[in-house]
Design a protein around this motif. Structure first.
Motif, PDB file in Angstrom:
ATOM      1  N   VAL A  93     -20.896  41.278 -11.059  1.00 19.38           N
ATOM      2  CA  VAL A  93     -22.536  41.296 -11.061  1.00 19.38           C
ATOM      3  C   VAL A  93     -22.740  39.631 -10.993  1.00 19.38           C
ATOM      4  O   VAL A  93     -23.718  39.337 -10.589  1.00 19.38           O
ATOM      5  N   ARG A  94     -21.853  38.684 -11.843  1.00 22.53           N
ATOM      6  CA  ARG A  94     -22.420  37.278 -11.689  1.00 22.53           C
ATOM      7  C   ARG A  94     -22.171  36.649 -10.356  1.00 22.53           C
ATOM      8  O   ARG A  94     -23.032  35.861 -10.113  1.00 22.53           O
ATOM      9  N   ARG A  95     -21.263  37.084  -9.750  1.00 26.34           N
ATOM     10  CA  ARG A  95     -21.051  36.352  -8.355  1.00 26.34           C
ATOM     11  C   ARG A  95     -22.295  36.830  -7.398  1.00 26.34           C
ATOM     12  O   ARG A  95     -22.456  35.947  -6.645  1.00 26.34           O
ATOM     13  N   ILE A  96     -22.530  38.271  -7.355  1.00 25.30           N
ATOM     14  CA  ILE A  96     -23.765  38.556  -6.770  1.00 25.30           C
ATOM     15  C   ILE A  96     -24.829  37.862  -6.872  1.00 25.30           C
ATOM     16  O   ILE A  96     -25.743  37.306  -6.080  1.00 25.30           O
ATOM     17  N   THR A  97     -25.355  37.777  -8.322  1.00 24.05           N
ATOM     18  CA  THR A  97     -26.413  37.062  -8.797  1.00 24.05           C
ATOM     19  C   THR A  97     -26.407  35.502  -8.266  1.00 24.05           C
ATOM     20  O   THR A  97     -27.249  34.983  -8.041  1.00 24.05           O
ATOM     21  N   ASP A  98     -25.341  34.766  -8.274  1.00 23.55           N
ATOM     22  CA  ASP A  98     -24.984  33.619  -7.694  1.00 23.55           C
ATOM     23  C   ASP A  98     -25.327  33.396  -6.545  1.00 23.55           C
ATOM     24  O   ASP A  98     -25.862  32.357  -6.011  1.00 23.55           O
ATOM     25  N   LEU A 149     -38.780  38.255  -2.154  1.00 18.13           N
ATOM     26  CA  LEU A 149     -37.953  39.184  -1.734  1.00 18.13           C
ATOM     27  C   LEU A 149     -36.479  38.975  -2.434  1.00 18.13           C
ATOM     28  O   LEU A 149     -36.070  40.071  -3.127  1.00 18.13           O
ATOM     29  N   LEU A 150     -36.108  37.575  -2.513  1.00 16.71           N
ATOM     30  CA  LEU A 150     -34.813  37.374  -3.069  1.00 16.71           C
ATOM     31  C   LEU A 150     -34.899  37.684  -4.675  1.00 16.71           C
ATOM     32  O   LEU A 150     -34.002  37.868  -5.433  1.00 16.71           O
ATOM     33  N   GLU A 151     -36.021  37.137  -5.401  1.00 15.53           N
ATOM     34  CA  GLU A 151     -36.363  37.172  -6.810  1.00 15.53           C
ATOM     35  C   GLU A 151     -36.433  38.886  -7.178  1.00 15.53           C
ATOM     36  O   GLU A 151     -35.624  39.259  -8.060  1.00 15.53           O
ATOM     37  N   TYR A 152     -36.928  39.716  -6.171  1.00 10.43           N
ATOM     38  CA  TYR A 152     -36.788  41.096  -6.449  1.00 10.43           C
ATOM     39  C   TYR A 152     -35.359  41.716  -6.360  1.00 10.43           C
ATOM     40  O   TYR A 152     -34.873  42.386  -7.155  1.00 10.43           O
ATOM     41  N   PHE A 153     -34.474  41.052  -5.359  1.00  9.60           N
ATOM     42  CA  PHE A 153     -32.957  41.500  -5.278  1.00  9.60           C
ATOM     43  C   PHE A 153     -32.371  41.095  -6.620  1.00  9.60           C
ATOM     44  O   PHE A 153     -31.563  41.927  -7.118  1.00  9.60           O
ATOM     45  N   GLN A 154     -32.460  39.872  -7.099  1.00  7.42           N
ATOM     46  CA  GLN A 154     -31.823  39.651  -8.543  1.00  7.42           C
ATOM     47  C   GLN A 154     -32.262  40.635  -9.357  1.00  7.42           C
ATOM     48  O   GLN A 154     -31.562  40.985 -10.198  1.00  7.42           O
ATOM     49  N   ARG A 155     -33.718  40.759  -9.605  1.00 10.27           N
ATOM     50  CA  ARG A 155     -33.991  41.776 -10.719  1.00 10.27           C
ATOM     51  C   ARG A 155     -33.238  43.133 -10.271  1.00 10.27           C
ATOM     52  O   ARG A 155     -32.982  43.712 -11.463  1.00 10.27           O
TER      53      ARG A 155
END
Length: 373
Positions: free
Chosen positions: A336-341, A291-297
């Motif tokens: 975007v960078r903070r959300i991805t982190d 799920l978290l991999e999907y969120f990052q995508r």
């Protein structure tokens, strides 16, 4: 499963056929590369080819006893090793305990993901592994003479899921294999396989499929119309497994959870935020990681959506694309960078078995600040 049943990958097929026909095939192979590109189907096809008594024109003859026995994946000299789950805390399961489910999965399609295998085992909140008893089981099987007096094949799926004790015992089998025994390993993350095992295998890279190859397979095998096949092939990003997934459903639980995460974070309603974190926490660990991999995508896709190059740069279903039309402006160069982190840290915590409810509640609270930047 024969070589002709594997989608494309002609170069790899030719290598495997040529080495087998010349009796030069290494006793231990490791197929690596893009998920869903055909590594397991190639290993299955090679296994049948190795066991066939009279192969013809690069395929099993389908007439000998070995070919007939291997049609239902029940050949006595074809062994499978794959990650499984515990039914009880005291269990020490091995692959044989799940052979019925495994054969059903292969009959349904050999193009499947780890998440699909977990669902077939009804894993719920468990993580799958090769437990210690797996190597003992393989050792016992290989101590018995081949039923047909020829080769023996072990197809090992996801060796990176092996417990250390299991991997060390398997290493001894690979170092001193019984005569005419072939280990065919299929790995998604070869860097996580025991290094000494990797060093004793010949590694073959299986490249991602092209959009044209996937589209052609979808038209010929699934009956999709050309336009729909091209659309799905673009979404698949080199994976026929993903292509099959996209032909079955337009939306998914992952998509619904992502939409609810962002909408709830934006509304800042504590009751709904708590409910979302509890819903995510009830999922199994492997599902949470996926799920978290999907969120990052999805964060990446929404950021790219702002460039107005949707057809070329985005890989989204129709439902995802429709959502991005409204949501994409909230994912920008300021956040975007903070959300991805934050999503990466969340995934790390889940992998380390931190309390899932705390992890997801912390995530959604941080999202309330980040998506309004």
């Amino acid at each position: 499963m024969n070589f002709s049943d594997v989608v494309a990958q002609e170069r790899v097929k030719n290598i495997l056929r040529r080495e087998t026909d010349a009796d030069r095939l290494p006793h231990a192979l490791m197929l690596t590369g893009t998920a869903g590109a055909g590594k397991l189907p190639l290993a299955l096809a090679l296994g049948r080819y190795l066991l066939c008594e009279h192969p013809r024109e690069g395929e099993p003859c389908e007439e000998c006893l070995s070919c007939r026995m291997s049609r239902g994946w029940a050949h006595p000299d074809l062994h499978f090793s794959f990650p499984v789950i515990k039914r009880k805390a005291t269990d020490q399961p091995i692959s044989d305990d799940y052979l019925t489910e495994w054969r059903e999965q292969l009959e349904a399609t050999p193009y499947f993901s780890g998440q699909e295998w977990l669902e077939r085992m009804d894993a719920k909140n468990q993580q799958m592994q090769h437990f210690v008893g797996e190597s003992d089981s393989l050792q016992h099987k290989l101590s018995i003479k081949p039923s047909q007096g020829g080769r023996r094949v072990i197809v090992a799926w996801l060796p990176e899921k092996m417990m250390e004790a299991c991997a060390n015992k398997l290493l001894k089998l690979i170092e001193e294999p019984p005569q005419r025994t072939h280990f065919l390993m299929v790995s998604q993350e070869p860097d996580h396989v025991l290094g000494t095992i990797v060093s004793r295998t010949q590694r073959i890279h299986v490249p991602p499929l092209t959009e044209e190859e996937i589209s052609t397979a979808l038209r010929e095998r699934e009956g999709l119309q050309p336009a729909e096949a091209d659309y799905v092939a673009h979404l698949a990003q080199g994976s026929y497994t993903q292509a099959l997934h996209h032909t079955k459903e337009e939306t998914s639980e992952e998509f619904d959870l992502f939409v609810n995460l962002m909408r709830t974070a934006y509304s800042r309603k504590i009751k709904e935020m708590t409910a979302w974190s509890e819903q995510a926490a009830r999922l199994g660990r492997e599902t949470q990681k996926s799920l978290l991999e999907y969120f990052q995508r999805m964060v990446r896709e929404n950021f790219v959506h702002n460039f107005n190059q949707h057809e070329r740069l985005n890989y989204q279903t129709r439902a995802e694309s429709e959502f991005s039309k409204r949501f994409a402006p909230f994912i920008n160069e300021r956040n975007v960078r903070r959300i991805t982190d934050e999503l990466t840290l969340c995934q790390r915590d889940i992998e380390q078995n931190v309390n899932a409810k705390m992890v997801f509640l912390d995530l959604i609270i941080k999202m309330t600040i980040l998506i309004k930047r």
